[in-house]
Scaffold this motif. Structure first.
Motif, PDB file in Angstrom:
ATOM      1  N   ALA A 199      37.015  57.664  45.561  1.00  0.00           N
ATOM      2  CA  ALA A 199      37.935  56.888  44.737  1.00  0.00           C
ATOM      3  C   ALA A 199      38.604  57.748  43.674  1.00  0.00           C
ATOM      4  N   GLU A 200      37.912  58.801  43.215  1.00  0.00           N
ATOM      5  CA  GLU A 200      38.460  59.660  42.157  1.00  0.00           C
ATOM      6  C   GLU A 200      39.176  60.890  42.711  1.00  0.00           C
ATOM      7  N   GLY A 201      39.148  61.048  44.051  1.00  0.00           N
ATOM      8  CA  GLY A 201      39.592  62.287  44.666  1.00  0.00           C
ATOM      9  C   GLY A 201      41.009  62.712  44.344  1.00  0.00           C
ATOM     10  N   VAL A 202      41.976  61.801  44.504  1.00  0.00           N
ATOM     11  CA  VAL A 202      43.376  62.174  44.307  1.00  0.00           C
ATOM     12  C   VAL A 202      43.628  62.587  42.856  1.00  0.00           C
ATOM     13  N   LEU A 203      43.060  61.848  41.920  1.00  0.00           N
ATOM     14  CA  LEU A 203      43.232  62.192  40.511  1.00  0.00           C
ATOM     15  C   LEU A 203      42.635  63.561  40.216  1.00  0.00           C
ATOM     16  N   MET A 204      41.491  63.868  40.827  1.00  0.00           N
ATOM     17  CA  MET A 204      40.867  65.173  40.629  1.00  0.00           C
ATOM     18  C   MET A 204      41.714  66.292  41.236  1.00  0.00           C
ATOM     19  N   ILE A 205      42.373  66.019  42.375  1.00  0.00           N
ATOM     20  CA  ILE A 205      43.257  67.010  42.990  1.00  0.00           C
ATOM     21  C   ILE A 205      44.419  67.327  42.051  1.00  0.00           C
ATOM     22  N   VAL A 206      45.016  66.284  41.481  1.00  0.00           N
ATOM     23  CA  VAL A 206      46.120  66.492  40.543  1.00  0.00           C
ATOM     24  C   VAL A 206      45.645  67.271  39.318  1.00  0.00           C
ATOM     25  N   MET A 207      44.462  66.914  38.811  1.00  0.00           N
ATOM     26  CA  MET A 207      43.938  67.581  37.621  1.00  0.00           C
ATOM     27  C   MET A 207      43.700  69.061  37.891  1.00  0.00           C
ATOM     28  N   TRP A 208      43.035  69.378  39.010  1.00  0.00           N
ATOM     29  CA  TRP A 208      42.725  70.775  39.292  1.00  0.00           C
ATOM     30  C   TRP A 208      43.964  71.558  39.698  1.00  0.00           C
ATOM     31  N   SER A 209      44.963  70.892  40.253  1.00  0.00           N
ATOM     32  CA  SER A 209      46.238  71.562  40.533  1.00  0.00           C
ATOM     33  C   SER A 209      46.927  71.941  39.223  1.00  0.00           C
ATOM     34  N   ALA A 210      46.833  71.055  38.240  1.00  0.00           N
ATOM     35  CA  ALA A 210      47.379  71.368  36.912  1.00  0.00           C
ATOM     36  C   ALA A 210      46.633  72.551  36.304  1.00  0.00           C
ATOM     37  N   PHE A 211      45.312  72.579  36.491  1.00  0.00           N
ATOM     38  CA  PHE A 211      44.521  73.704  35.992  1.00  0.00           C
ATOM     39  C   PHE A 211      44.943  75.011  36.665  1.00  0.00           C
ATOM     40  N   LEU A 212      45.289  74.926  37.957  1.00  0.00           N
ATOM     41  CA  LEU A 212      45.709  76.106  38.712  1.00  0.00           C
ATOM     42  C   LEU A 212      46.986  76.696  38.121  1.00  0.00           C
ATOM     43  N   VAL A 213      47.965  75.838  37.855  1.00  0.00           N
ATOM     44  CA  VAL A 213      49.214  76.292  37.244  1.00  0.00           C
ATOM     45  C   VAL A 213      48.941  76.864  35.851  1.00  0.00           C
ATOM     46  N   ASN A 214      48.060  76.198  35.117  1.00  0.00           N
ATOM     47  CA  ASN A 214      47.734  76.657  33.768  1.00  0.00           C
ATOM     48  C   ASN A 214      47.062  78.026  33.785  1.00  0.00           C
ATOM     49  N   ALA A 215      46.257  78.303  34.818  1.00  0.00           N
ATOM     50  CA  ALA A 215      45.581  79.598  34.917  1.00  0.00           C
ATOM     51  C   ALA A 215      46.585  80.736  35.066  1.00  0.00           C
ATOM     52  N   ILE A 216      47.669  80.465  35.787  1.00  0.00           N
ATOM     53  CA  ILE A 216      48.733  81.473  35.918  1.00  0.00           C
ATOM     54  C   ILE A 216      49.327  81.770  34.543  1.00  0.00           C
ATOM     55  N   TYR A 217      49.612  80.715  33.795  1.00  0.00           N
ATOM     56  CA  TYR A 217      50.171  80.906  32.455  1.00  0.00           C
ATOM     57  C   TYR A 217      49.146  81.539  31.518  1.00  0.00           C
ATOM     58  N   GLY A 218      47.871  81.151  31.667  1.00  0.00           N
ATOM     59  CA  GLY A 218      46.830  81.729  30.835  1.00  0.00           C
ATOM     60  C   GLY A 218      46.734  83.240  31.029  1.00  0.00           C
ATOM     61  N   TYR A 219      46.803  83.684  32.282  1.00  0.00           N
ATOM     62  CA  TYR A 219      46.755  85.121  32.555  1.00  0.00           C
ATOM     63  C   TYR A 219      47.942  85.836  31.915  1.00  0.00           C
ATOM     64  N   TYR A 220      49.105  85.232  32.037  1.00  0.00           N
ATOM     65  CA  TYR A 220      50.318  85.811  31.434  1.00  0.00           C
ATOM     66  C   TYR A 220      50.194  85.895  29.912  1.00  0.00           C
ATOM     67  N   ASN A 221      49.737  84.819  29.299  1.00  0.00           N
ATOM     68  CA  ASN A 221      49.668  84.767  27.840  1.00  0.00           C
ATOM     69  C   ASN A 221      48.599  85.719  27.297  1.00  0.00           C
ATOM     70  N   TRP A 222      47.443  85.786  27.975  1.00  0.00           N
ATOM     71  CA  TRP A 222      46.375  86.683  27.527  1.00  0.00           C
ATOM     72  C   TRP A 222      46.727  88.138  27.808  1.00  0.00           C
ATOM     73  N   SER A 223      47.537  88.398  28.821  1.00  0.00           N
ATOM     74  CA  SER A 223      47.995  89.764  29.075  1.00  0.00           C
ATOM     75  C   SER A 223      48.861  90.250  27.920  1.00  0.00           C
ATOM     76  N   LYS A 224      49.693  89.379  27.396  1.00  0.00           N
ATOM     77  CA  LYS A 224      50.501  89.740  26.227  1.00  0.00           C
ATOM     78  C   LYS A 224      49.626  89.952  25.006  1.00  0.00           C
ATOM     79  N   GLY A 225      48.571  89.139  24.886  1.00  0.00           N
ATOM     80  CA  GLY A 225      47.733  89.197  23.690  1.00  0.00           C
ATOM     81  C   GLY A 225      46.766  90.360  23.673  1.00  0.00           C
ATOM     82  N   ALA A 226      46.531  90.986  24.846  1.00  0.00           N
ATOM     83  CA  ALA A 226      45.555  92.081  24.914  1.00  0.00           C
ATOM     84  C   ALA A 226      46.149  93.264  25.663  1.00  0.00           C
ATOM     85  N   GLN A 227      47.336  93.679  25.266  1.00  0.00           N
ATOM     86  CA  GLN A 227      48.078  94.657  26.053  1.00  0.00           C
ATOM     87  C   GLN A 227      47.839  96.112  25.635  1.00  0.00           C
TER      88      GLN A 227
END
Length: 230
Positions: free
Chosen positions: A196-224
């Motif tokens: 019952a919670e599956g689709v919502l969890m897929i959307v949530m973890w997909s959002a986390f996936l996109v955020n991880a890309i941005y997190g890597y970019y942002n932390w690369s700038k912060g620790a360059q």
């Protein structure tokens, strides 16, 4: 010497829109799919946690603590005992430890960021592969356990990424990229089995996936700077 990240403290338009958009999506989907408010709170707290983490903001741990407790219950209901145990026995205490370890290294609410040498990154990758094989085998012996090796993969990557996060290493985001992709797969399987919670969890973890890309970019700038390598 570690690197100051004052330039990354400011919230840009993308980050504001990202936070508002996915917070709104979490609430709207919960209503449309008739999920409980509890399920929606899991999504919303997770979004707030990962967006703040991508910014290096120490308050990600406050939202992460609630998310770990709530997500453990969702995992239990879906027979993902590795996920449940990981959140209760690891993420909850590590949330407290992480806050205490970030606090002395933060400028206001924002933490200083670091880099790992490539050699150390490879050693961590090898350790993860071995741990996944061992844990997957052990989980497979538990009656009622679903998808043991995928569950083991998400568990091991979660532990390794969280440890790197506590020590403020940019490479956490590479592990989070893999973790989020495997977790989307895991919940895709559970959705096909009627969760019952599956689709919502897929959307949530997909959002986390996109955020991880941005997190890597942002932390690369912060620790360059080379001085931040460990």
């Amino acid at each position: 010497m570690e690197v100051s990240t004052s330039a990354s403290h400011r919230w840009n338009t993308f980050e504001i829109l990202w936070l508002l958009s996915f917070s709104t999506i979490a609430l709207v989907l919960s209503i449309l799919w008739k999920n409980t408010w509890f399920d929606g709170s899991v999504f919303l707290s997770g979004i707030l946690c990962v967006v703040l983490a991508a910014k290096g903001n120490i308050w990600n741990y406050a939202f992460g603590l609630y998310n770990s407790l709530a997500y453990a219950l969702v995992a239990y209901k879906n027979g993902l005992y590795g996920e449940m145990g990981l959140n209760l026995l690891f993420f909850v205490p590590m949330g407290v430890i992480g806050y205490l370890m970030w606090k002395p290294k933060s400028a206001g609410a924002y933490v200083e960021m670091r880099l790992l040498r490539f050699r150390n990154t490879l050693l961590i990758a090898l350790a993860c592969i071995i741990a996944i094989g061992v844990l997957g085998y052990l989980l497979a012996q538990i009656s009622g356990q679903n998808n043991p090796y995928i569950d083991a993969t998400t568990d091991v990557l979660s532990i390794a990424a969280t440890i790197l996060m506590v020590y403020r290493y940019r490479e956490q985001w590479l592990l989070y990229l893999l973790l989020n992709a495997f977790t989307v797969l895991l919940w895709g399987i559970r959705t096909s089995k009627g969760s019952a919670e599956g689709v919502l969890m897929i959307v949530m973890w997909s959002a986390f996936l996109v955020n991880a890309i941005y997190g890597y970019y942002n932390w690369s700038k912060g620790a360059q700077h080379k001085s931040s390598f460990v």
